[in-house]
Design an enzyme around this catalytic site. Structure first.
Site: not given
Length: 351
Positions: A50, A52-56, A127, A167, A169
């Site tokens: 669904l 992705t990010g920088s560590f998972g 979403g 955070d 947003k």
């Protein structure tokens, strides 16, 4: 305001106080004694990525026994360590397992193995607000107000527990089946009494005091609320530029321009939230959140009905059933690899 209205407001504020005191008791029990290892990877069928990010990554999964769908956040321990996010990751899980509020995504299970950390959350099929906002262009003021009210209540709850969210947003706000908000991603949330100094957040949403490396407090969340309301109602954020440094210059300048279609009440509220001077910023004054809740822009808002989810949502996302992912983008799939040797065991003992 007549006597009856004032009395009603007074008794509402009293019952909110009682509610928050009880909520704090519940939170502290779980905060002091966090749950651990409440499931394992082979309890789930993995369906689709669904996000992705920088560590998972976050995957839609199905719990084999119950048939329920969940969103599973999978974090690679070695990457978390490399990116110096150990503290943030431990914070996220410890906070999520302890909080309980209608507009916060629920953590259902958490566990770890040799390679990864796993947080299994309720799946919110509507979403991100981000994609709906970009598609529609901008939200009408009543539409924006409906979402803003939920964030106000959520921050009132979190702040009463000494939690700063840090955070806010549109990407971190999911829309559920009833059209209400679920706040997700507690990676930057932190329990703070007094002030903290970490530089984190998203450039467009950073409060001036974070940029200026001053110690800051929960007032940064009220600034971010101002940015969010502006972006929902305008379709773009109040401070934007190509490079973060240019965005920061605009933020600390304290100058905001409003689209001509903004109502005067909205502009007034935003001037008080996007207020560089902390001694004047709404949410940070002696009346706390009540300066915001009693503001004219929120005059039509029934706060209790919003909390009880009794207000009809202005928009219900289309979805075809419990495992539908059509409101999320497509990502390249990757096998989850688990090492035969334990990685970074001691860093994550408390997860």
């Amino acid at each position: 305001m007549g006597n009856a209205a004032a009395a009603k407001k007074g008794s509402e504020q009293e019952s909110v106080k009682e509610f928050l005191a009880k909520a704090k008791e519940d939170f502290l029990k779980k905060w002091e004694d966090p749950s651990q290892n409440t499931a394992q990877l082979d309890h789930f069928d993995r369906i689709k990525t669904l996000g992705t990010g920088s560590f998972g990554r976050v995957m839609l999964v199905k719990h084999k026994e119950s048939g329920n769908h969940y969103a599973m956040k999978i974090l690679d321990k070695q990457k978390v360590v490399k990116l110096k996010q150990i503290e943030h990751t431990l914070n996220e899980k410890r906070i999520l397992q302890a909080v309980n509020f209608p507009f916060l995504v629920k953590l259902e299970f958490s566990f770890k193995d040799n390679s990864n950390l796993y947080m299994v959350m309720e799946y919110v099929p509507g979403g991100e607000m981000f994609s709906h906002l970009r598609r529609i262009g901008r939200f009408s003021e009543p539409h924006a107000r409906f979402y803003a009210a939920q964030i106000v209540l959520t921050f009132e709850y979190l702040h009463s527990l000494d939690l700063i969210y840090r955070d806010l947003k549109p990407e971190n706000l999911l829309i559920d089946q009833q059209g209400y908000i679920q706040v997700t991603d507690f990676g930057f949330a932190k329990r703070v009494k007094g002030r903290t100094w970490t530089l984190c957040g998203t450039p467009e949403y950073l409060a001036p005091e974070i940029i200026l490396s001053k110690g800051y407090n929960k007032a940064v969340d009220w600034w971010a609320l101002g940015v969010l309301i502006y972006e929902m109602a305008a379709g773009y954020p109040p401070f934007f530029a190509d490079q973060p440094i240019q965005i920061y210059e605009k933020i600390v300048s304290g100058k905001v321009r409003f689209p001509s279609h903004f109502s005067s009440d909205l502009k007034d509220l935003l001037r008080n939230l996007l207020q560089v001077d902390l001694t004047k910023r709404f949410g940070n004054l002696k009346n706390g959140v009540n300066d915001i809740k009693n503001h004219k822009w929120f005059a039509t808002t029934d706060w209790i009905a919003i909390y009880q989810r009794k207000v009809e949502a202005p928009f219900i996302p289309k979805f075809k059933g419990p495992g539908d992912t059509s409101n999320f983008d497509d990502y390249e799939e990757e096998e989850i690899r688990v090492s035969i040797n334990e990685k970074c065991g001691k860093e994550f003992t408390e997860f």
